[in-house]
Design a protein around this motif. Structure first.
Motif, short mmCIF file in Angstrom:
data_model
loop_
_atom_site.label_atom_id
_atom_site.label_comp_id
_atom_site.label_asym_id
_atom_site.label_seq_id
_atom_site.Cartn_x
_atom_site.Cartn_y
_atom_site.Cartn_z
N ARG A 169 74.34 19.31 -18.16
CA ARG A 169 73.50 20.16 -17.33
C ARG A 169 72.08 20.28 -17.86
NH1 ARG A 169 77.57 25.30 -16.10
NH2 ARG A 169 79.01 24.19 -14.71
N ALA A 170 71.84 19.91 -19.10
CA ALA A 170 70.50 20.05 -19.68
C ALA A 170 69.52 19.12 -18.98
CB ALA A 170 70.54 19.74 -21.18
N THR A 171 68.34 19.62 -18.68
CA THR A 171 67.32 18.81 -18.02
C THR A 171 66.47 18.03 -19.01
OG1 THR A 171 65.82 20.72 -18.01
CG2 THR A 171 67.21 20.38 -16.06
N SER A 172 66.51 18.40 -20.29
CA SER A 172 65.74 17.68 -21.31
C SER A 172 66.36 17.94 -22.66
CB SER A 172 64.27 18.12 -21.30
OG SER A 172 64.17 19.46 -21.76
N ILE A 173 65.98 17.13 -23.65
CA ILE A 173 66.50 17.29 -25.00
C ILE A 173 66.00 18.58 -25.63
CG2 ILE A 173 64.64 15.91 -25.97
CD1 ILE A 173 68.26 16.22 -27.28
N ASP A 174 64.78 19.01 -25.28
CA ASP A 174 64.23 20.23 -25.85
C ASP A 174 65.03 21.45 -25.45
OD1 ASP A 174 62.20 19.01 -27.24
OD2 ASP A 174 60.80 19.07 -25.57
N GLU A 175 65.62 21.43 -24.27
CA GLU A 175 66.46 22.54 -23.83
C GLU A 175 67.66 22.72 -24.74
OE1 GLU A 175 69.07 23.69 -19.86
OE2 GLU A 175 67.25 22.48 -19.64
N LEU A 176 68.17 21.61 -25.31
CA LEU A 176 69.31 21.67 -26.22
C LEU A 176 68.87 22.00 -27.64
CD1 LEU A 176 71.14 18.47 -24.94
CD2 LEU A 176 71.89 20.82 -24.58
#
Length: 373
Positions: A169-176
């Motif tokens: 569901r994450a839209t980008s690696i930074d969100e994780l």
């Protein structure tokens, strides 16, 4: 919410509490009940598809209005995802490293800044947890693009389903990475003292460790030595500012500007100057709040067009959902009907239930609900 009314006898409120899962919701019970109550004229509901279908089937004569509380909650969730995706910008504004990081770090999608803020160890290498997160995110996204299901990805990568769902569901690696790079340490509270004493000329690690130990630091001298490794004796080191937590930034964005403390408003202004995406999402959230407060649902199409002009994936997903239920959303933003009282009673019942968890049966819970003033 100002201007919202209590429900009259000829309207109904459908929907679940915010923490309830809609996975098992079906339209049949609602449709059956509505067929027996043809007097219903207005249905205030959340945006779950089962409730929309049940309302259309059971009460085609009724006007469906999306509940403003749930709409604002959806906006807040989209803002939170955007802040998480661009949290490296927030850290870049508040935290200045003592010396520039090595230029040979992996750049990723957002350039060297994203890799240099909080993702490197004291030797300039990417932290192992960051490397593992990047690898898992790439693997999960590749398998999804190949058409693999979440269940098959769990078996292939030997990961828990909730972990795979989070990576999917994450839209980008930074969100994780936002939680990884924002973990607090026991040294954080003593960083200003270390910077002050270093600039005063005290460069003895053992002495600095004794001083902060007297102030309550419980760690060893190696932690202090690792932190001071990049300090330069001949150059002063500015005291760092701690970056606000993502939830705090979200609260600043979602709060009426007139109700923000001066220091919070100044911090948010710095963030908006340092990150165009967070500046845009702040404008969009405030425009939506004004539209909801002034009951101007007719402005929703223009608002959605403005959102789609900015690179904000989380808000784009929100707009897609609003379009699928646009008539009800416009009605909810144009009328004073709101399920605030229902949500409040749901919250009260949940608090009573949790307060007696493991120590009370259903009969006692029922009596506590009925007798609670």
């Amino acid at each position: 919410m100002p201007g919202r009314h209590t429900p009259p006898s000829w309207s109904i409120w459908s929907g679940a509490a915010p923490s309830t899962s809609y996975r098992d919701a079906t339209p049949t019970p609602l449709a059956t009940w509505l067929l027996d109550h043809p007097e219903v004229e207005i249905i205030c509901r959340d945006r779950a598809g089962a409730y929309a279908e049940g309302a259309r089937t059971g009460a085609p004569q009724a006007v469906q209005a999306a509940d403003a509380w749930h709409l604002w909650k959806s906006v807040g969730e989209a803002v939170e995802k955007t802040v998480a995706a661009h949290y490296t910008c927030v850290r870049a504004v508040f935290e200045k490293p003592p010396v520039p990081e090595p230029t040979t770090v992996p750049t990723g999608d957002d350039g060297p800044l994203a890799a240099s803020i909080g993702t490197l160890d004291v030797c300039g290498r990417e932290r192992r947890l960051v490397v593992r997160t990047r690898e898992r995110f790439a693997l999960v996204q590749d398998l999804l693009h190949e058409g693999a299901s979440l269940e098959s990805i769990c078996h292939q990568l030997q990961l828990d389903r909730s972990t795979v769902r989070r990576f999917a569901r994450a839209t980008s690696i930074d969100e994780l990475l936002v939680k990884t790079i924002n973990r607090s340490t026991i040294l954080d509270a003593h960083r200003p003292h270390l910077h002050q004493r270093w600039n005063e000329g005290c460069h003895d690690t053992a002495q600095l460790h004794r001083e902060i130990a007297a102030l309550g630091f419980t760690g060893g001298i190696r932690a202090v030595r690792r932190y001071l490794r990049n300090f330069t004796p001949s150059a002063p080191t500015p005291a760092p500012r701690s970056a606000p937590r993502p939830r705090r930034v979200v609260r600043w964005i979602m709060t009426n500007p007139g109700n923000l403390l001066d220091e919070d408003a100044l911090s948010l202004k710095e963030i908006r100057v340092g990150c165009p995406e967070l500046n845009a999402v702040t404008d969009h959230a405030r425009d939506f709040a004004e539209m909801m407060r002034d009951l101007r649902g007719d402005q929703l199409p223009q608002w959605m067009e403005r959102v789609e002009q900015d690179p904000l994936p989380a808000l784009h997903s929100l707009v897609d959902g609003l379009r699928r239920d646009q008539d009800a959303v416009v009605a909810g933003l144009s009328s004073p009907w709101c399920s605030g009282q229902v949500e409040g009673r749901n919250t009260r019942v949940k608090l009573l239930k949790r307060a007696g968890y493991g120590c009370a049966n259903f009969d006692l819970l029922r009596k506590r609900i009925l007798h609670r003033t």
